[in-house]
Design an enzyme around this catalytic site. Structure first.
Site, PDB file in Angstrom:
ATOM      1  N   ASN A   9      46.438  62.384  27.151  1.00 37.10           N
ATOM      2  CA  ASN A   9      45.306  62.783  26.311  1.00 37.10           C
ATOM      3  C   ASN A   9      44.114  63.016  27.237  1.00 37.10           C
ATOM      4  O   ASN A   9      43.491  62.067  27.701  1.00 37.10           O
ATOM      5  CB  ASN A   9      45.016  61.654  25.303  1.00 37.10           C
ATOM      6  CG  ASN A   9      43.772  61.921  24.478  1.00 37.10           C
ATOM      7  OD1 ASN A   9      43.224  63.026  24.497  1.00 37.10           O
ATOM      8  ND2 ASN A   9      43.323  60.898  23.754  1.00 37.10           N
ATOM      9  N   LYS A  11      41.323  64.193  26.498  1.00 39.13           N
ATOM     10  CA  LYS A  11      40.047  64.030  25.774  1.00 39.13           C
ATOM     11  C   LYS A  11      39.118  65.201  26.088  1.00 39.13           C
ATOM     12  O   LYS A  11      39.593  66.312  26.335  1.00 39.13           O
ATOM     13  CB  LYS A  11      39.420  62.668  26.096  1.00 39.13           C
ATOM     14  CG  LYS A  11      40.409  61.514  25.925  1.00 39.13           C
ATOM     15  CD  LYS A  11      39.729  60.183  25.885  1.00 39.13           C
ATOM     16  CE  LYS A  11      40.771  59.096  25.918  1.00 39.13           C
ATOM     17  NZ  LYS A  11      40.218  57.775  25.673  1.00 39.13           N
ATOM     18  N   HIS A  92      43.323  59.246  16.298  1.00 36.06           N
ATOM     19  CA  HIS A  92      42.919  58.474  17.484  1.00 36.06           C
ATOM     20  C   HIS A  92      41.729  57.591  17.116  1.00 36.06           C
ATOM     21  O   HIS A  92      40.874  57.988  16.316  1.00 36.06           O
ATOM     22  CB  HIS A  92      42.558  59.442  18.615  1.00 36.06           C
ATOM     23  CG  HIS A  92      42.387  58.761  19.932  1.00 36.06           C
ATOM     24  ND1 HIS A  92      41.235  58.079  20.253  1.00 36.06           N
ATOM     25  CD2 HIS A  92      43.217  58.634  20.993  1.00 36.06           C
ATOM     26  CE1 HIS A  92      41.373  57.566  21.474  1.00 36.06           C
ATOM     27  NE2 HIS A  92      42.571  57.886  21.937  1.00 36.06           N
ATOM     28  N   GLU A  94      39.073  56.969  18.583  1.00 33.92           N
ATOM     29  CA  GLU A  94      37.761  57.600  18.814  1.00 33.92           C
ATOM     30  C   GLU A  94      37.394  58.491  17.633  1.00 33.92           C
ATOM     31  O   GLU A  94      36.216  58.624  17.289  1.00 33.92           O
ATOM     32  CB  GLU A  94      37.780  58.386  20.132  1.00 33.92           C
ATOM     33  CG  GLU A  94      37.798  57.437  21.328  1.00 33.92           C
ATOM     34  CD  GLU A  94      38.379  58.028  22.598  1.00 33.92           C
ATOM     35  OE1 GLU A  94      38.581  59.253  22.667  1.00 33.92           O
ATOM     36  OE2 GLU A  94      38.637  57.247  23.531  1.00 33.92           O
ATOM     37  N   GLU A 164      47.780  51.753  19.707  1.00 35.49           N
ATOM     38  CA  GLU A 164      46.676  51.797  20.661  1.00 35.49           C
ATOM     39  C   GLU A 164      45.620  50.765  20.274  1.00 35.49           C
ATOM     40  O   GLU A 164      44.715  51.061  19.470  1.00 35.49           O
ATOM     41  CB  GLU A 164      46.039  53.182  20.662  1.00 35.49           C
ATOM     42  CG  GLU A 164      46.949  54.282  21.136  1.00 35.49           C
ATOM     43  CD  GLU A 164      46.168  55.316  21.930  1.00 35.49           C
ATOM     44  OE1 GLU A 164      46.473  55.488  23.107  1.00 35.49           O
ATOM     45  OE2 GLU A 164      45.237  55.907  21.373  1.00 35.49           O
ATOM     46  N   GLY A 170      40.472  52.762  27.453  1.00 34.25           N
ATOM     47  CA  GLY A 170      39.416  53.101  28.400  1.00 34.25           C
ATOM     48  C   GLY A 170      38.693  51.910  28.991  1.00 34.25           C
ATOM     49  O   GLY A 170      37.639  52.066  29.604  1.00 34.25           O
ATOM     50  N   SER A 209      44.810  51.845  28.552  1.00 36.98           N
ATOM     51  CA  SER A 209      44.715  51.460  29.964  1.00 36.98           C
ATOM     52  C   SER A 209      46.071  51.389  30.667  1.00 36.98           C
ATOM     53  O   SER A 209      46.291  50.514  31.518  1.00 36.98           O
ATOM     54  CB  SER A 209      43.947  50.128  30.095  1.00 36.98           C
ATOM     55  OG  SER A 209      42.605  50.300  29.668  1.00 36.98           O
ATOM     56  N   GLY A 230      45.342  57.979  28.556  1.00 37.22           N
ATOM     57  CA  GLY A 230      44.060  58.677  28.630  1.00 37.22           C
ATOM     58  C   GLY A 230      43.652  58.904  30.071  1.00 37.22           C
ATOM     59  O   GLY A 230      44.070  59.862  30.724  1.00 37.22           O
TER      60      GLY A 230
END
Ligand code: PEP
Length: 248
Positions: A9, A11, A92, A94, A164, A170, A209, A230
């Site tokens: 991903n 992003k 996701h 986010e 996740e 992150g 991570s 990510g």
């Protein structure tokens, strides 16, 4: 058993030149026995597709609209994406946290992706407060029930679930392999309760991570069929090493 799936991903990162360089580097070094997928930002889907050329590395999108067409300024629909790619990340954290996506919205997006003939990667996961209160499994089960509520049990077979944990995304603090395995088993249990055959085979990814260093341990549990990556997916060497670690 299906090949492990390693999904990058990207992003909202990388200019066009860097995106193309990354696509070429990843596309030129596919890992045998592992399905690798890259999910660039929307404007780079076509150039990245072209840069991947005949590589077995597949293309995915990071989001899509819940409606197939019409007056939805700024949105990109699943049927549009179906002309370009095979996978779409849906729900996701986010998007849940920053763009107000709720389970009903995610359910409609998941259905739209399936109706377009694409594979949704449906993200679920608890935040730190919820984990510390001991509610992680209940939150994840609620995400599953909400996100998949518009899908017939048999059609759930065409979905992928990504666990996740929000606190791991992150942050550099991945779940332990034991915690990831325990949650994957809880997800599997929920899926089997909906449809025995589908639930026992549906791929469950871990995301949060993942690095070249921790990938082997995180991907070892039986219920974990791959990773959603990510930060480390922005580095071709790290991403390829994660795919190597996924090879069973
Ligand atoms: C993600 O955003 O889906 C993710 C897993 O990010 P990272 O690997 O950077 O934690």
């Amino acid at each position: 058993m299906a090949s492990p799936l390693i999904v990058g991903n990207w992003k909202m990162n990388l200019g066009l030149r860097d995106a193309l360089a990354l696509a070429v580097a990843v596309g030129d070094a596919p890992v045998t026995g592992v399905q690798m997928v890259v999910c660039p930002p929307f404007p780079w889907l076509v150039p990245v597709r072209d840069a991947l050329g005949g590589s077995p590395v597949a293309l995915g999108a990071q989001n899509c609209a819940s409606e197939p067409q019409g007056a939805h300024t700024g949105e990109v629909s699943a049927p549009m994406l179906a002309e370009l790619c095979r996978f779409v990340i849906v729900g996701h954290s986010e998007r849940r946290a920053t763009y107000g996506e709720t389970d009903p919205i995610i359910a409609r997006k998941t259905r739209a992706v399936l109706e377009a003939g694409l594979t949704p990667i449906v993200c679920v996961g608890e935040n730190l407060d919820q984990r510390q209160r001991g509610d992680a499994v209940a939150v994840v089960h609620a995400h599953l029930a909400g996100s998949l509520s518009e899908i017939e049990p048999a059609a759930i077979a065409r979905c992928i679930v990504a666990y996740e944990p929000v606190w791991a995304i992150g942050t550099g603090v991945a779940a332990t392999a034991d915690d990831a395995a325990a949650m994957a088993a809880a997800i599997r249990e929920w899926l089997v309760s909906i449809h025995q055959d589908v639930g026992s085979t549906l791929p469950i990814l871990y995301g949060g991570s993942v690095t070249a260093t921790n990938a082997a341990a995180l991907l070892a549990p039986e219920d974990i069929g791959g990773a959603l990556v990510g930060g480390a997916s922005l580095d071709a060497v790290a991403f390829t090493a994660i795919a190597e670690a996924a090879r069973r």
